[in-house]
Scaffold this motif. Structure first.
Motif, short mmCIF file in Angstrom:
data_model
loop_
_atom_site.label_atom_id
_atom_site.label_comp_id
_atom_site.label_asym_id
_atom_site.label_seq_id
_atom_site.Cartn_x
_atom_site.Cartn_y
_atom_site.Cartn_z
N VAL A 196 55.76 -36.26 61.66
CA VAL A 196 56.56 -36.36 62.88
C VAL A 196 57.64 -35.28 62.90
N ALA A 197 58.36 -35.14 61.80
CA ALA A 197 59.39 -34.11 61.72
C ALA A 197 58.78 -32.72 61.86
N GLY A 198 57.63 -32.52 61.22
CA GLY A 198 56.97 -31.22 61.30
C GLY A 198 56.54 -30.88 62.72
N MET A 199 56.02 -31.87 63.44
CA MET A 199 55.61 -31.62 64.82
C MET A 199 56.81 -31.30 65.71
N ALA A 204 59.73 -27.16 68.72
CA ALA A 204 61.00 -26.46 68.94
C ALA A 204 60.87 -24.97 68.64
N GLY A 205 60.18 -24.65 67.56
CA GLY A 205 60.01 -23.24 67.21
C GLY A 205 59.13 -22.49 68.19
N ALA A 206 58.03 -23.12 68.60
CA ALA A 206 57.11 -22.46 69.52
C ALA A 206 57.77 -22.21 70.88
N ALA A 255 65.01 -27.60 73.24
CA ALA A 255 64.22 -27.58 72.02
C ALA A 255 65.11 -27.48 70.78
N LEU A 256 66.22 -26.74 70.91
CA LEU A 256 67.16 -26.65 69.79
C LEU A 256 67.80 -28.01 69.53
N MET A 257 68.12 -28.74 70.59
CA MET A 257 68.66 -30.08 70.42
C MET A 257 67.62 -31.01 69.79
N LEU A 258 66.34 -30.76 70.11
CA LEU A 258 65.26 -31.59 69.56
C LEU A 258 65.22 -31.50 68.04
N ILE A 259 65.64 -30.36 67.50
CA ILE A 259 65.65 -30.19 66.05
C ILE A 259 66.48 -31.27 65.38
N MET A 260 67.51 -31.77 66.08
CA MET A 260 68.37 -32.80 65.50
C MET A 260 67.59 -34.07 65.17
N LEU A 261 66.48 -34.31 65.85
CA LEU A 261 65.67 -35.48 65.52
C LEU A 261 65.01 -35.32 64.16
N ALA A 262 64.75 -34.08 63.77
CA ALA A 262 64.08 -33.83 62.49
C ALA A 262 65.07 -33.75 61.33
N VAL A 263 66.26 -33.22 61.59
CA VAL A 263 67.23 -33.04 60.50
C VAL A 263 68.23 -34.19 60.43
N GLY A 264 68.20 -35.09 61.42
CA GLY A 264 69.13 -36.21 61.45
C GLY A 264 70.11 -36.06 62.59
N SER A 265 70.09 -37.00 63.51
CA SER A 265 70.92 -36.87 64.71
C SER A 265 72.41 -36.97 64.40
N GLY A 293 64.74 -17.16 65.08
CA GLY A 293 65.02 -18.58 64.91
C GLY A 293 63.79 -19.43 65.14
N GLY A 294 63.01 -19.09 66.17
CA GLY A 294 61.79 -19.84 66.45
C GLY A 294 60.78 -19.74 65.32
N ALA A 295 60.63 -18.55 64.76
CA ALA A 295 59.67 -18.35 63.67
C ALA A 295 60.06 -19.16 62.44
N ILE A 296 61.35 -19.17 62.13
CA ILE A 296 61.82 -19.92 60.95
C ILE A 296 61.59 -21.41 61.14
N VAL A 297 61.95 -21.92 62.32
CA VAL A 297 61.81 -23.35 62.57
C VAL A 297 60.34 -23.76 62.59
#
Length: 310
Positions: A196-199, A204-206, A255-265, A293-297
């Motif tokens: 889930v975190a990976g998706m 977000a990266g794409a 999409a950047l905000m979406l990253i917070m779901l993966a790293v912890g809100s 940034g997109g490539a790294i994420v």
């Protein structure tokens, strides 16, 4: 509304009939850019303090900052603990259990409201600072218009319209987070894990490479074009103008905000990092920062998926 600064102004900007403090206040009222920017900074600071206080409360309940996500252990000793505060209550609701069917209807509503407060505070903390150039641009155009004797609206109305869009986005992020919680059985504020975190990170990266991202980022970088072309002289019109700018910003940054779901809100370390990245991205030029940034994420997301499926 601003007071025009044309020759028709009998005071001609001097306010000689007032004492020193009165002249200072009147001057700020006539040129409200710095007071508005100060209010934006204060609002963002309050939001940051609220989020940091929430993180401290969660760390105290969990006995460690590690459950808050990567990097949080580094600042655990600096997190404030304010038992009984509003932030502590919201944090407790966010950790009250799992989302969805595992919660009674009343508890689900309370958790949802708490998550909404958290996401809206996050939007104010992360996005208001990046909106400062847009607010400054509006104030400069308004000052020029006022000098011609045109009616103009206070920039706080523009900022209010901008925040309304992010309030709507906070509702959507809340629903997504509760859905993830119902599927994984994790506490509502916990970071997503594994596939889930990976998706989430892959999406977000794409998105950083898409034409829509570039179009929205271009609008965010050049607010003058939109503000000047769609200039309004009524409060309702300026409020809608703020909403339009908010939509462009949301299209740029969701999409950047979406990253917070993966790293912890409630991961304030990543909040700060993404705030800096967003500011650099919006105030910079070209697409190198965005694509890097997109490539790294995306690579991070692929690695998480690979590790989960191995």
């Amino acid at each position: 509304m601003f007071t025009p600064r044309g020759n028709s102004d009998p005071l001609d900007g001097r306010f000689d009939h007032l004492d020193r403090s009165g002249r200072a206040i009147a001057g700020l009222a006539r040129r409200p850019l710095w007071p508005v920017l100060a209010m934006v900074a204060l609002t963002a600071a309050i939001a940051w303090w609220f989020l940091v206080s929430m993180a401290g409360s969660i760390a105290a309940v969990e006995g460690s900052a590690r459950p808050l996500g990567p990097g949080m252990s580094l600042i655990a000793r600096f997190l404030p603990l304010e038992p009984g505060s509003f932030a502590a209550v919201i944090a407790d609701l966010c950790l009250s259990g799992t989302s969805g069917a595992a919660l009674a209807p009343g508890s689900a509503v309370a958790t949802g409201l708490a998550l909404f407060v958290m996401w809206f505070a996050m939007a104010a903390a992360m996005m208001l600072p990046t909106a400062a150039p847009m607010i400054r641009t509006y104030a400069e155009i308004a000052d020029t218009a006022a000098g011609r004797g045109d009616r103009v609206v206070h920039p706080v109305v523009l900022a209010a319209g901008y925040l309304v869009v992010w309030a709507g986005a906070a509702v959507l992020f809340t629903l997504v987070q509760m859905l993830i919680g119902s599927l994984t059985g994790a506490p509502a504020a916990a970071p997503a894990r594994g596939v889930v975190a990976g998706m989430i990170l892959l999406v977000a990266g794409a998105y950083q490479f898409t034409a829509l991202k570039h179009a929205c980022l271009t609008k965010c970088r050049n607010p003058f074009t939109t503000l000047f072309a769609r200039w309004r002289t009524s409060p309702a019109g300026v409020f809608r103008l703020g909403m339009e700018q908010g939509v462009w910003c949301l299209g740029c940054c969701w999409a950047l905000m979406l990253i917070m779901l993966a790293v912890g809100s409630m991961n304030v370390v990543w909040m700060a990092a993404l705030t800096v990245f967003t500011f650099v991205e919006k105030t910079g030029a070209g697409r190198v920062t965005t694509r890097a940034g997109g490539a790294i994420v995306a690579a991070w997301g692929a690695a998480l998926i690979g590790a989960a499926l191995a």
